[in-house]
Design a protein around this motif. Structure first.
Motif, PDB file in Angstrom:
ATOM      1  N   PHE A  16       0.816  -1.212   0.000  1.00  0.00           N
ATOM      2  CA  PHE A  16       0.000   0.000   0.000  1.00  0.00           C
ATOM      3  C   PHE A  16       0.853   1.267   0.000  1.00  0.00           C
ATOM      4  N   SER A  23       0.982   6.508  -7.012  1.00  0.00           N
ATOM      5  CA  SER A  23      -0.182   7.254  -7.473  1.00  0.00           C
ATOM      6  C   SER A  23      -0.033   8.764  -7.307  1.00  0.00           C
ATOM      7  N   LEU A  30      -7.192   8.205  -3.555  1.00  0.00           N
ATOM      8  CA  LEU A  30      -6.880   6.826  -3.933  1.00  0.00           C
ATOM      9  C   LEU A  30      -8.029   5.892  -3.569  1.00  0.00           C
ATOM     10  N   SER A  31      -8.676   6.163  -2.446  1.00  0.00           N
ATOM     11  CA  SER A  31      -9.796   5.311  -2.020  1.00  0.00           C
ATOM     12  C   SER A  31     -10.975   5.419  -2.980  1.00  0.00           C
ATOM     13  N   CYS A  34     -10.428   3.129  -5.771  1.00  0.00           N
ATOM     14  CA  CYS A  34     -10.614   1.739  -5.340  1.00  0.00           C
ATOM     15  C   CYS A  34     -12.070   1.402  -5.025  1.00  0.00           C
ATOM     16  N   LEU A  41      -9.163   2.099   3.424  1.00  0.00           N
ATOM     17  CA  LEU A  41      -7.878   2.008   2.736  1.00  0.00           C
ATOM     18  C   LEU A  41      -6.711   2.250   3.696  1.00  0.00           C
ATOM     19  N   LYS A  54      -9.866  -7.797  -4.990  1.00  0.00           N
ATOM     20  CA  LYS A  54     -10.248  -6.904  -6.088  1.00  0.00           C
ATOM     21  C   LYS A  54      -9.438  -5.601  -6.037  1.00  0.00           C
ATOM     22  N   VAL A  55      -9.297  -5.022  -4.858  1.00  0.00           N
ATOM     23  CA  VAL A  55      -8.559  -3.760  -4.710  1.00  0.00           C
ATOM     24  C   VAL A  55      -7.066  -3.983  -4.928  1.00  0.00           C
ATOM     25  N   LEU A  58      -6.534  -4.281  -8.622  1.00  0.00           N
ATOM     26  CA  LEU A  58      -6.711  -2.990  -9.272  1.00  0.00           C
ATOM     27  C   LEU A  58      -5.475  -2.106  -9.088  1.00  0.00           C
ATOM     28  N   LEU A  59      -4.983  -2.009  -7.857  1.00  0.00           N
ATOM     29  CA  LEU A  59      -3.813  -1.177  -7.571  1.00  0.00           C
ATOM     30  C   LEU A  59      -2.561  -1.720  -8.256  1.00  0.00           C
ATOM     31  N   LYS A  62      -2.938  -0.903 -12.031  1.00  0.00           N
ATOM     32  CA  LYS A  62      -2.916   0.529 -12.313  1.00  0.00           C
ATOM     33  C   LYS A  62      -1.543   1.166 -12.081  1.00  0.00           C
TER      34      LYS A  62
END
Length: 70
Positions: A16, A23, A30-31, A34, A41, A54-55, A58-59, A62
């Protein structure tokens, strides 16, 4: 159904931190990307709770991060 990922707290914090640095966004912004609350977060970033797959996916996609393998 929401799947949770069990990884070591150190790896979770590191992931994280890298996502936030990559980012260049605040936790709040950022949340929104997501689709979770900023408190959620930040809790995941402190390894207080386990994050959703899933998060993480995604992160990782990305911001070109490797998914934790633990």
């Amino acid at each position: 159904m929401v799947y949770r990922v069990l990884i070591s707290p150190d790896e979770q914090r590191s992931f994280f931190r890298k996502a936030k640095e990559g980012s260049n966004l605040k936790w709040e912004d950022l949340s929104k990307i997501c689709g979770v609350g900023d408190r959620t977060l930040r809790d995941w970033a402190r390894a207080k709770f386990t994050p959703s797959y899933k998060v993480l996916k995604l992160l990782a996609r990305k911001y070109s991060l490797d998914l934790p393998r633990d």
